[in-house]
Write a protein that holds these residues in place. Structure first.
Motif, PDB file in Angstrom:
ATOM      1  N   ASP A 148      19.422  29.147  26.555  1.00 20.54           N
ATOM      2  CA  ASP A 148      18.263  29.126  25.670  1.00 20.54           C
ATOM      3  C   ASP A 148      17.565  27.778  25.821  1.00 20.54           C
ATOM      4  OD1 ASP A 148      19.161  27.192  23.502  1.00 20.54           O
ATOM      5  OD2 ASP A 148      20.753  28.688  23.357  1.00 20.54           O
ATOM      6  N   ARG A 150      16.654  25.569  23.707  1.00 19.57           N
ATOM      7  CA  ARG A 150      17.226  24.473  22.911  1.00 19.57           C
ATOM      8  C   ARG A 150      18.356  23.787  23.702  1.00 19.57           C
ATOM      9  NH1 ARG A 150      15.320  21.361  19.194  1.00 19.57           N
ATOM     10  NH2 ARG A 150      15.074  22.862  17.548  1.00 19.57           N
ATOM     11  N   TYR A 166       9.833  20.467  23.716  1.00 21.91           N
ATOM     12  CA  TYR A 166      10.530  21.714  23.370  1.00 21.91           C
ATOM     13  C   TYR A 166       9.502  22.701  22.827  1.00 21.91           C
ATOM     14  CZ  TYR A 166      13.517  24.771  20.499  1.00 21.91           C
ATOM     15  OH  TYR A 166      14.138  25.844  19.918  1.00 21.91           O
ATOM     16  N   TYR A 167       9.328  23.824  23.515  1.00 22.04           N
ATOM     17  CA  TYR A 167       8.353  24.845  23.125  1.00 22.04           C
ATOM     18  C   TYR A 167       9.096  26.146  22.838  1.00 22.04           C
ATOM     19  CZ  TYR A 167       4.906  21.524  24.800  1.00 22.04           C
ATOM     20  OH  TYR A 167       4.138  20.402  24.969  1.00 22.04           O
ATOM     21  N   ARG A 168       9.607  26.248  21.619  1.00 21.24           N
ATOM     22  CA  ARG A 168      10.421  27.401  21.233  1.00 21.24           C
ATOM     23  C   ARG A 168       9.629  28.699  21.309  1.00 21.24           C
ATOM     24  NH1 ARG A 168      10.943  30.347  16.909  1.00 21.24           N
ATOM     25  NH2 ARG A 168       9.711  28.972  15.607  1.00 21.24           N
ATOM     26  N   ARG A 169       8.447  28.729  20.737  1.00 16.29           N
ATOM     27  CA  ARG A 169       7.659  29.972  20.708  1.00 16.29           C
ATOM     28  C   ARG A 169       7.266  30.448  22.100  1.00 16.29           C
ATOM     29  NH1 ARG A 169       4.010  27.771  16.337  1.00 16.29           N
ATOM     30  NH2 ARG A 169       5.352  27.906  14.522  1.00 16.29           N
ATOM     31  N   SER A 170       6.936  29.508  22.968  1.00 14.98           N
ATOM     32  CA  SER A 170       6.541  29.863  24.338  1.00 14.98           C
ATOM     33  C   SER A 170       7.741  29.966  25.276  1.00 14.98           C
ATOM     34  CB  SER A 170       5.559  28.829  24.883  1.00 14.98           C
ATOM     35  OG  SER A 170       4.405  28.780  24.075  1.00 14.98           O
ATOM     36  N   ASN A 171       8.925  29.580  24.788  1.00 12.27           N
ATOM     37  CA  ASN A 171      10.183  29.726  25.503  1.00 12.27           C
ATOM     38  C   ASN A 171      10.237  28.924  26.813  1.00 12.27           C
ATOM     39  OD1 ASN A 171      12.825  30.710  25.807  1.00 12.27           O
ATOM     40  ND2 ASN A 171      12.123  32.390  27.093  1.00 12.27           N
ATOM     41  N   ASN A 184       7.933  18.502  19.904  1.00 14.06           N
ATOM     42  CA  ASN A 184       8.030  19.948  19.776  1.00 14.06           C
ATOM     43  C   ASN A 184       6.623  20.516  19.861  1.00 14.06           C
ATOM     44  OD1 ASN A 184      10.817  19.868  19.375  1.00 14.06           O
ATOM     45  ND2 ASN A 184      10.570  19.587  17.183  1.00 14.06           N
TER      46      ASN A 184
END
Length: 185
Positions: A148, A150, A166-171, A184
């Motif tokens: 993942d 993260r 870190y781009y969680r929504r765009s993965n 972020n």
């Protein structure tokens, strides 16, 4: 034919080292508090692009120096595919990417989302920084199938080799070889 007349190709010699690279480099990086850019005699990288369908797997560093042909292949792979423009890609960021893989104890190929960007392409992208390290061929936006984002971000932060976004929504995770910083998206 005499044994001293046999001259193996450069690729054959480097192929022998390919299997040893991650095994030799992983323990060094795993013990390192920060990025050891010059660790290991042989370094390799493997990536693919879903946008172009291209992939690359190459040894880019051996015997204390970067291999010009491999760095040219990497620069072409990391080109701005929208404009089909190539710029010499910074080897320090390839070292960052290789170190992150070593810390995660994998040699899985990265999915490369974005490498070098021309100013024209950078302006097209919503939210792209106007002074992005992508414009200098010093950044990559990547992800891995088996990890993942993260986990990738944490490994990149441990390397301490530059900027980590870190781009969680765009993965995806942004990794560059500029000043050490984090954010972020």
């Amino acid at each position: 034919m005499k044994i001293d007349e046999i001259k193996p190709s450069r690729r054959a010699i480097l192929g022998v080292f390919a299997g040893l690279c991650t095994v030799a480099a992983a323990p060094v990086y795993a013990r390192a508090p920060g990025l050891l850019r010059k660790a290991g005699d042989t370094r390799s990288i493997s990536m693919y692009s879903q946008r172009t369908g291209e992939s690359i797997k190459t040894i880019y560093y051996a015997d204390g120096k970067y291999i010009p042909e491999a760095m040219s292949e990497i620069s072409y792979f990391m080109r701005d595919w929208r404009q089909n423009e190539v710029r010499s890609y910074d080897p320090n960021n390839i070292d960052n990417l290789a170190a992150v893989l070593a810390l995660m104890e994998t040699n899985e190929p990265y999915m490369m989302i974005s490498g070098y960007r021309t100013p024209q392409t950078n302006r097209m992208l919503r939210g792209a920084a106007s002074n992005s390290y992508h414009l200098r061929a010093m950044a990559a936006d990547i992800r891995l199938r088996s990890r993942d984002v993260r986990t990738i971000q944490r490994a990149a932060l441990r390397c301490n080799g530059g900027g980590v976004g870190y781009y969680r929504r765009s993965n995806f995770v942004h990794i560059d070889c500029g000043p050490v910083r984090t954010w972020n998206g």
